[in-house]
Design an enzyme around this catalytic site. Structure first.
Site, mmCIF file in Angstrom:
data_model
loop_
_atom_site.group_PDB
_atom_site.id
_atom_site.type_symbol
_atom_site.label_atom_id
_atom_site.label_comp_id
_atom_site.label_asym_id
_atom_site.label_seq_id
_atom_site.Cartn_x
_atom_site.Cartn_y
_atom_site.Cartn_z
ATOM 1 N N HIS A 165 42.380 4.012 -30.719
ATOM 2 C CA HIS A 165 41.696 5.016 -30.612
ATOM 3 C C HIS A 165 41.177 5.180 -32.126
ATOM 4 O O HIS A 165 41.610 4.843 -33.065
ATOM 5 C CB HIS A 165 42.701 5.869 -30.145
ATOM 6 N N ASP B 26 35.342 8.264 -33.773
ATOM 7 C CA ASP B 26 34.575 8.768 -32.490
ATOM 8 C C ASP B 26 33.180 9.337 -33.002
ATOM 9 O O ASP B 26 32.110 8.685 -32.173
ATOM 10 C CB ASP B 26 35.395 9.555 -31.594
#
Length: 383
Positions: A134, A164
């Protein structure tokens, strides 16, 4: 749609995080983006209850076509869409699209000019390419996470803004538009490999330059821009709220001291890093003497490089954000408006987030399927 990408056709293979954000950016700019959602399984648990509701801000501006990609006929639907598309974007692990029969080689054999955008954490190749991860992991690998936080505390995760969205989604959106511009000259599409590790590292270009110059320390909280300097930090006020100070240049720093009523000669040595800890303590005590709004009244709009630290309830109401329409209310959900701004082809927020499969029949009809073909796909459970 009226944005600068009006007329561009994009197919989004729906995933989580950066791929939807990149698709949102393209849709905000006027591209027609079709979301390929997975056909819902009745009774299956939904780990992300926000998805498919009006609160799914990153799904705005696109129509949704839901497919059962386990069926061969669904693969053919996607390929027919890609025959007419300029761009396809996907965010699966390397190899997933190939196993679905939708890899770049298959798609380029049918549409040579297609731009094939792929976003992953680690990239399409490398020792970690197949590992789960992540944002926090990708940023950690670039040296950037180590640089964030206080000297006496562990590194602080920067939400998921750096990996992200900044290092991932924005790089993907930028990359596919660049590739489309090139394809319009060459007639040939290509694969855009957007790795969040690459993008997060690129965001740190200035810091790596400063480090090479000897102007940046690997010690956290000891540098000009990481909270080490007293003139570039956040401070608590008398009411427990916070302000931000960024008075780097000498003239701005002098004005900050004047407005804050600071005449201590120790502050004259602005760039002496050895004095920063003691000066931080002194200026922190000054800012504790007034409430945040009082400091705003005194400093906001001056060259002291000042701003209040607003929470997400306050930010949309700030007069500057209101004047620029930085935020928008869409169906009762306050959210950031499209950015950047254009003088002629103004971007706009399109339709509200769609329920997966909400526009299946309409999308296929608009992209060339007959009513009979659509009805047959529905009867087979493909859509």
């Amino acid at each position: 749609m009226t944005g600068p990408l009006a007329g561009m056709r994009v197919v989004e293979m729906v995933g989580l995080g950066p791929c939807p954000f990149a698709a949102m950016m393209l849709a905000d700019m006027g591209a027609e983006v079709i979301r390929i959602d997975r056909k819902a399984v009745p009774g299956a648990p939904n780990p992300f209850p926000m998805l498919g509701t009006r609160y799914d801000v990153m799904a705005r501006g696109r129509r949704s076509l839901a497919l059962d990609l386990k069926q061969p006929a669904a693969k053919e639907v996607v390929l027919r869409l890609l025959d007419k598309a300029d761009i396809v974007i996907e965010g699966f692990r390397p190899g997933v699209m190939e196993r679905l029969g939708l890899g770049p080689d298959v798609c380029h054999a049918r549409n040579a000019a297609l731009v094939y955008g792929r976003i992953t954490g680690w990239g399409q190749h490398g020792p970690l390419a197949q590992a789960a991860g992540h944002d926090i992991n990708y940023v950690a690998l670039t040296g950037m996470l180590h640089a964030m936080g206080r000297a006496d505390a562990p590194p602080t995760p920067p939400l998921n803004l750096v990996g992200d969205f900044g290092g991932g989604a924005m790089m993907l959106a930028f990359g596919v538009v660049c590739a489309v511009l090139e394809a319009r000259k060459s007639g040939r599409g290509q694969v855009v490999d957007a790795a969040m590790t690459d993008g997060a590292a690129l965001l740190g270009a200035m810091m790596y330059g400063l480090r090479a110059h000897g102007s940046w320390s690997d010690q956290r909280g000891a540098n000009m821009l990481d909270g080490g300097a007293h003139y570039y930090d956040t401070y608590a006020c008398a009411d427990g709220k916070f302000i931000s100070i960024g008075a780097i240049e000498p003239q701005f720093y002098a004005l900050l001291l004047k407005l804050a009523g600071i005449d201590d000669p120790a502050f004259d040595a602005q760039m002496d890093a050895a004095l920063w800890p003691s000066l931080t303590e002194k200026i922190a005590a000054v800012f504790l003497t007034r409430e945040r709004d009082s400091w705003c009244h005194l400093m906001e709009g001056t060259d002291a490089c000042f701003a209040p630290v607003l929470d997400m309830a306050e930010a949309p109401r700030h007069p500057h954000n209101v004047a620029r329409a930085t935020f928008a209310d869409v169906g009762g959900v306050v959210q950031p408006a499209p950015a950047p701004r254009f003088s002629r082809t103004a971007p706009e927020i399109g339709i509200m987030p769609a329920i997966p499969g909400q526009h299946s029949a309409a999308v296929l009809g608009d992209w060339g399927w007959s009513q009979a073909d659509v009805a047959a796909l529905a009867q087979q459970g493909v859509i």
